[in-house]
Design a protein around this motif. Structure first.
Motif, PDB file in Angstrom:
ATOM      1  N   LEU A 111      73.065  95.831  76.136  1.00 23.63           N
ATOM      2  CA  LEU A 111      72.154  94.873  75.213  1.00 23.63           C
ATOM      3  C   LEU A 111      71.371  93.607  75.739  1.00 23.63           C
ATOM      4  O   LEU A 111      70.348  93.465  75.569  1.00 23.63           O
ATOM      5  CB  LEU A 111      73.004  94.490  73.998  1.00 23.63           C
ATOM      6  N   ALA A 112      72.381  92.982  76.722  1.00 25.96           N
ATOM      7  CA  ALA A 112      71.734  91.866  77.485  1.00 25.96           C
ATOM      8  C   ALA A 112      70.861  92.387  78.304  1.00 25.96           C
ATOM      9  O   ALA A 112      69.853  91.520  78.411  1.00 25.96           O
ATOM     10  CB  ALA A 112      72.960  91.227  78.082  1.00 25.96           C
ATOM     11  N   SER A 113      70.963  93.365  78.879  1.00 28.15           N
ATOM     12  CA  SER A 113      70.018  93.829  80.023  1.00 28.15           C
ATOM     13  C   SER A 113      68.489  94.118  79.265  1.00 28.15           C
ATOM     14  O   SER A 113      67.594  93.963  79.644  1.00 28.15           O
ATOM     15  CB  SER A 113      70.463  95.239  80.652  1.00 28.15           C
ATOM     16  N   THR A 114      68.726  95.021  78.179  1.00 27.35           N
ATOM     17  CA  THR A 114      67.576  95.469  77.440  1.00 27.35           C
ATOM     18  C   THR A 114      66.765  94.312  76.765  1.00 27.35           C
ATOM     19  O   THR A 114      65.754  94.413  76.832  1.00 27.35           O
ATOM     20  CB  THR A 114      67.866  96.747  76.502  1.00 27.35           C
ATOM     21  N   PHE A 115      67.573  93.599  76.153  1.00 27.80           N
ATOM     22  CA  PHE A 115      66.810  92.640  74.982  1.00 27.80           C
ATOM     23  C   PHE A 115      66.781  91.159  75.972  1.00 27.80           C
ATOM     24  O   PHE A 115      66.192  90.537  75.223  1.00 27.80           O
ATOM     25  CB  PHE A 115      67.479  92.501  73.880  1.00 27.80           C
ATOM     26  N   CYS A 156      79.677  91.268  72.137  1.00 33.48           N
ATOM     27  CA  CYS A 156      78.608  91.972  71.217  1.00 33.48           C
ATOM     28  C   CYS A 156      78.241  90.999  70.157  1.00 33.48           C
ATOM     29  O   CYS A 156      77.050  90.937  69.657  1.00 33.48           O
ATOM     30  CB  CYS A 156      79.164  93.286  70.699  1.00 33.48           C
ATOM     31  N   GLY A 157      79.254  90.307  69.556  1.00 36.32           N
ATOM     32  CA  GLY A 157      78.933  89.250  68.444  1.00 36.32           C
ATOM     33  C   GLY A 157      77.886  88.425  69.065  1.00 36.32           C
ATOM     34  O   GLY A 157      76.992  87.998  68.371  1.00 36.32           O
ATOM     35  N   LEU A 158      78.075  87.840  70.219  1.00 41.61           N
ATOM     36  CA  LEU A 158      77.413  87.030  70.871  1.00 41.61           C
ATOM     37  C   LEU A 158      75.790  87.482  71.141  1.00 41.61           C
ATOM     38  O   LEU A 158      74.707  86.776  70.923  1.00 41.61           O
ATOM     39  CB  LEU A 158      77.674  86.597  72.334  1.00 41.61           C
ATOM     40  N   MET A 159      75.640  88.815  71.411  1.00 39.49           N
ATOM     41  CA  MET A 159      74.358  89.437  71.441  1.00 39.49           C
ATOM     42  C   MET A 159      73.741  89.398  70.327  1.00 39.49           C
ATOM     43  O   MET A 159      72.478  89.455  70.226  1.00 39.49           O
ATOM     44  CB  MET A 159      74.664  90.837  72.103  1.00 39.49           C
ATOM     45  N   GLN A 160      74.602  89.577  68.940  1.00 43.55           N
ATOM     46  CA  GLN A 160      74.106  89.714  67.920  1.00 43.55           C
ATOM     47  C   GLN A 160      73.359  88.393  67.211  1.00 43.55           C
ATOM     48  O   GLN A 160      72.280  88.185  66.617  1.00 43.55           O
ATOM     49  CB  GLN A 160      75.096  90.250  66.660  1.00 43.55           C
ATOM     50  N   ALA A 161      74.185  87.356  67.604  1.00 44.08           N
ATOM     51  CA  ALA A 161      73.575  85.957  67.243  1.00 44.08           C
ATOM     52  C   ALA A 161      72.596  85.625  68.427  1.00 44.08           C
ATOM     53  O   ALA A 161      71.394  84.983  67.631  1.00 44.08           O
ATOM     54  CB  ALA A 161      74.765  84.869  67.750  1.00 44.08           C
ATOM     55  N   LEU A 162      72.438  86.032  69.623  1.00 39.89           N
ATOM     56  CA  LEU A 162      71.238  85.601  70.274  1.00 39.89           C
ATOM     57  C   LEU A 162      70.074  86.553  69.832  1.00 39.89           C
ATOM     58  O   LEU A 162      68.879  85.938  69.758  1.00 39.89           O
ATOM     59  CB  LEU A 162      71.707  85.934  71.752  1.00 39.89           C
ATOM     60  N   VAL A 163      70.106  87.884  69.761  1.00 39.96           N
ATOM     61  CA  VAL A 163      68.910  88.754  69.311  1.00 39.96           C
ATOM     62  C   VAL A 163      69.612  89.446  68.011  1.00 39.96           C
ATOM     63  O   VAL A 163      70.061  90.516  68.089  1.00 39.96           O
ATOM     64  CB  VAL A 163      68.750  89.700  70.431  1.00 39.96           C
ATOM     65  N   PRO A 164      69.123  88.758  67.076  1.00 44.29           N
ATOM     66  CA  PRO A 164      69.381  89.559  65.721  1.00 44.29           C
ATOM     67  C   PRO A 164      69.116  91.014  65.494  1.00 44.29           C
ATOM     68  O   PRO A 164      68.152  91.265  65.948  1.00 44.29           O
ATOM     69  CB  PRO A 164      68.852  88.729  64.501  1.00 44.29           C
TER      70      PRO A 164
END
Length: 194
Positions: A115-119, A83-91
Motif C-alpha cells: 500500500l505504501a509503495s502504490t499510494f 495498515c492502520g497507519l496507511m489508512q490514516a495517511l491515505v483514506p
C-alpha cells in the motif's frame, strides 16, 4: 530626449516590469508547493528535546489512536498498526485494518508495504523477516520516516487516486486465513465511497 523616445522608453520599461512580474508569479507558483513541503517536513520533524524515535512514536499514536502503541518495534510487529497507519495517511487504502489477523505478521507487513509503495511511492521493501533481523529497528525507523515524508509530499503535491481497482491491485496475492476478511475490506471500502 524627444517625447516619442520617452514614451517608447516608458512603454518598454512598463512591459519589462510586467514581464518580470509574470515571471516571478510563475516561478512562485512552481516553487511554492516545494517550499511548503520543506516547511511542513521541518516543522513536523524537528521537535526540540525529542529523539526521532519519540517523534515517530507520537506521530503513529496520533494517527492510529485505536491501537495502543507504546513501543514501535513490538507494537508494529504484527503489521495491523502499519495498515492502520496507511489508512490514516491515505483514506480508503485499508479501511478495516482492525480485521486483519495479528497472527499473520508477514502478510500484514507485506500488505502495508505494498500500500505504501502504490499510494505513497515508498519503494523501501518492508519485510517481516527484515524486521526480525539485527537491523530490524533501523529498517522500521527508515520505513516510518519515508512514510511520513511521502505522506506530506502527497498532501502537498497530490498522488494516485484510491480506487477499488487500485486497492485490489495493491493487495496482489495477499491471502489471509479467510476470504471473508478480504470481502469485508472491499465491502467497507465500497460503503465508504458511497
Amino acid at each position: 530626449m524627444s517625447r516619442t523616445r520617452q514614451e517608447f522608453l516608458i512603454k518598454w520599461l512598463s512591459l519589462l516590469a510586467c514581464s518580470v512580474w509574470l515571471w516571478w508569479v510563475e516561478l512562485w507558483d512552481l516553487c511554492y508547493p516545494y517550499l511548503y513541503l520543506v516547511w511542513m517536513y521541518i516543522t513536523s520533524s524537528v521537535i526540540r528535546g525529542q529523539s526521532e524515535e519519540k517523534c515517530l512514536l507520537t506521530w503513529v499514536q496520533d494517527l492510529v489512536p485505536t491501537r495502543n502503541v507504546i513501543d514501535l518495534d513490538r507494537d508494529l510487529a504484527d503489521g495491523v498498526t502499519l495498515c492502520g497507519l496507511m489508512q490514516a495517511l491515505v483514506p480508503g487504502t485499508c479501511p478495516r485494518h482492525d480485521l486483519l489477523p495479528p497472527d499473520q505478521p508477514a502478510g500484514n507487513i507485506r500488505l502495508a508495504s505494498r500500500l505504501a509503495s502504490t499510494f505513497l511511492g515508498v519503494t523501501q521493501d518492508l519485510a517481516w523477516e527484515r524486521m526480525q533481523g539485527r537491523d530490524g529497528h533501523r529498517t522500521l525507523m527508515r520505513f516510518l520516516r519515508n512514510l511520513r515524508y511521502s505522506s506530506l509530499k502527497r498532501e502537498v503535491l497530490g498522488g494516485p487516486a484510491v480506487t477499488h481497482d487500485s486497492v485490489v491491485e495493491a493487495l496482489g496475492d495477499y491471502q489471509p486465513n479467510t476470504k471473508e476478511i478480504v470481502d469485508l475490506l472491499i465491502q467497507s471500502y465500497m460503503r465508504q465511497k458511497q
